[in-house]
Design a protein around this motif. Structure first.
Motif, mmCIF file in Angstrom:
data_model
loop_
_atom_site.group_PDB
_atom_site.id
_atom_site.type_symbol
_atom_site.label_atom_id
_atom_site.label_comp_id
_atom_site.label_asym_id
_atom_site.label_seq_id
_atom_site.Cartn_x
_atom_site.Cartn_y
_atom_site.Cartn_z
ATOM 1 N N ALA A 31 -0.569 5.715 12.583
ATOM 2 C CA ALA A 31 -1.280 4.680 13.337
ATOM 3 C C ALA A 31 -2.713 4.545 12.838
ATOM 4 C CB ALA A 31 -1.253 5.000 14.824
ATOM 5 N N MET A 32 -3.362 5.680 12.551
ATOM 6 C CA MET A 32 -4.706 5.628 11.987
ATOM 7 C C MET A 32 -4.705 4.957 10.619
ATOM 8 S SD MET A 32 -6.838 9.112 12.792
ATOM 9 C CE MET A 32 -5.600 10.304 12.269
ATOM 10 N N GLU A 90 -2.542 2.816 9.226
ATOM 11 C CA GLU A 90 -2.260 1.385 9.175
ATOM 12 C C GLU A 90 -3.408 0.566 9.750
ATOM 13 O OE1 GLU A 90 1.159 -0.018 11.287
ATOM 14 O OE2 GLU A 90 0.746 1.169 13.071
ATOM 15 N N GLY A 91 -4.283 1.212 10.549
ATOM 16 C CA GLY A 91 -5.476 0.531 11.000
ATOM 17 C C GLY A 91 -6.486 0.337 9.885
ATOM 18 N N LYS A 92 -6.419 1.204 8.873
ATOM 19 C CA LYS A 92 -7.344 1.129 7.739
ATOM 20 C C LYS A 92 -6.758 0.374 6.562
ATOM 21 C CE LYS A 92 -10.039 4.080 4.603
ATOM 22 N NZ LYS A 92 -10.466 5.470 4.282
ATOM 23 N N TYR A 93 -5.453 0.532 6.335
ATOM 24 C CA TYR A 93 -4.799 -0.046 5.153
ATOM 25 C C TYR A 93 -3.814 -1.129 5.591
ATOM 26 C CZ TYR A 93 -6.591 4.245 2.984
ATOM 27 O OH TYR A 93 -7.395 5.258 2.544
ATOM 28 N N ASP A 94 -4.183 -2.380 5.399
ATOM 29 C CA ASP A 94 -3.346 -3.478 5.889
ATOM 30 C C ASP A 94 -1.988 -3.539 5.209
ATOM 31 O OD1 ASP A 94 -4.341 -4.286 3.429
ATOM 32 O OD2 ASP A 94 -5.060 -6.246 4.128
ATOM 33 N N GLN A 100 1.375 -2.485 6.820
ATOM 34 C CA GLN A 100 2.056 -3.355 7.779
ATOM 35 C C GLN A 100 2.932 -4.402 7.085
ATOM 36 O OE1 GLN A 100 -0.676 -4.849 10.798
ATOM 37 N NE2 GLN A 100 -2.071 -3.159 10.425
#
Length: 205
Positions: free
Chosen positions: A115-116, A118-122, A125
């Protein structure tokens, strides 16, 4: 014929070198002693099986009070350890998707840590399907994780092409009939995708 391409994430799409990060704030000999005396990678495997990173870090720090500060950095500095992205690999992921080729993720990754990330690396997703070990309760190279992917996606094993940086993970996939690529560099991975007829040389740059 390849019907879907499967990417590992760590050391394929983003770098994962914890020892390198610890060397930035510790003396090299002390860092070697820390990793020899405290099994930080086993703790991380527990995270990848679904464990909670802050709790596991705290328990390990309590068990090794002499290394408490350093152990807690595994949690506090996690995003710094999981970096940087590998741009050429990200371009390959996007080039495959642009051609309509299904792209899956199969990665040993914790629930909270993913979760951390995917918040940084688009780009995390952008997969058609994601198979993240923390959510599955099993890690590579256990054959069960490969079976679970096959059952969910419906693609025959021989139609899957899988890139991973660890030989044991590739061997486990190939034992089920997958095509494997031991990832060393994004350039070599690009060459494999071209050789399989999935991308042109121009698309694989």
């Amino acid at each position: 014929m390849i019907e879907a391409v499967v990417f590992d994430i760590g050391n394929v799409l983003l770098e994962w070198q914890p020892e390198r990060h610890f060397d930035t704030f510790m003396d090299a000999q002390d860092r070697k002693r820390l990793f020899a005396e405290v099994d930080l990678h086993a703790m991380n495997d527990a995270v990848d099986k679904g464990g909670n990173l802050p709790d596991l870090c705290a328990a390990l720090a309590e068990a090794h009070p002499e290394w408490r500060e350093q152990i807690l950095r595994w949690n506090a500095d996690w995003l710094q350890m999981a970096s940087p992205a590998i741009p050429h690999s990200v371009r390959l992921l996007r080039a495959l998707r642009a051609k309509g080729i299904p792209v899956f993720a199969l990665s040993n990754f914790g629930i909270g840590t993913f979760a951390m990330a995917e918040g940084k690396y688009d780009f995390l997703q952008e997969f058609d399907r994601r198979y993240i070990s923390g959510h599955m309760g099993v890690i590579k190279p256990d054959p069960e994780i490969y079976r679970m992917l096959e059952a969910d996606c419906g693609v025959a094993p021989e139609a899957l092409l899988f890139a991973d940086d660890r030989a044991d993970n590739i061997q486990a996939a190939e034992a089920r009939g997958w095509k494997g690529h031991l990832f060393t560099t994004p350039e070599a991975w690009a060459d494999r995708l071209v050789a399989e007829g999935l991308l042109t040389p121009e698309e694989a740059i």
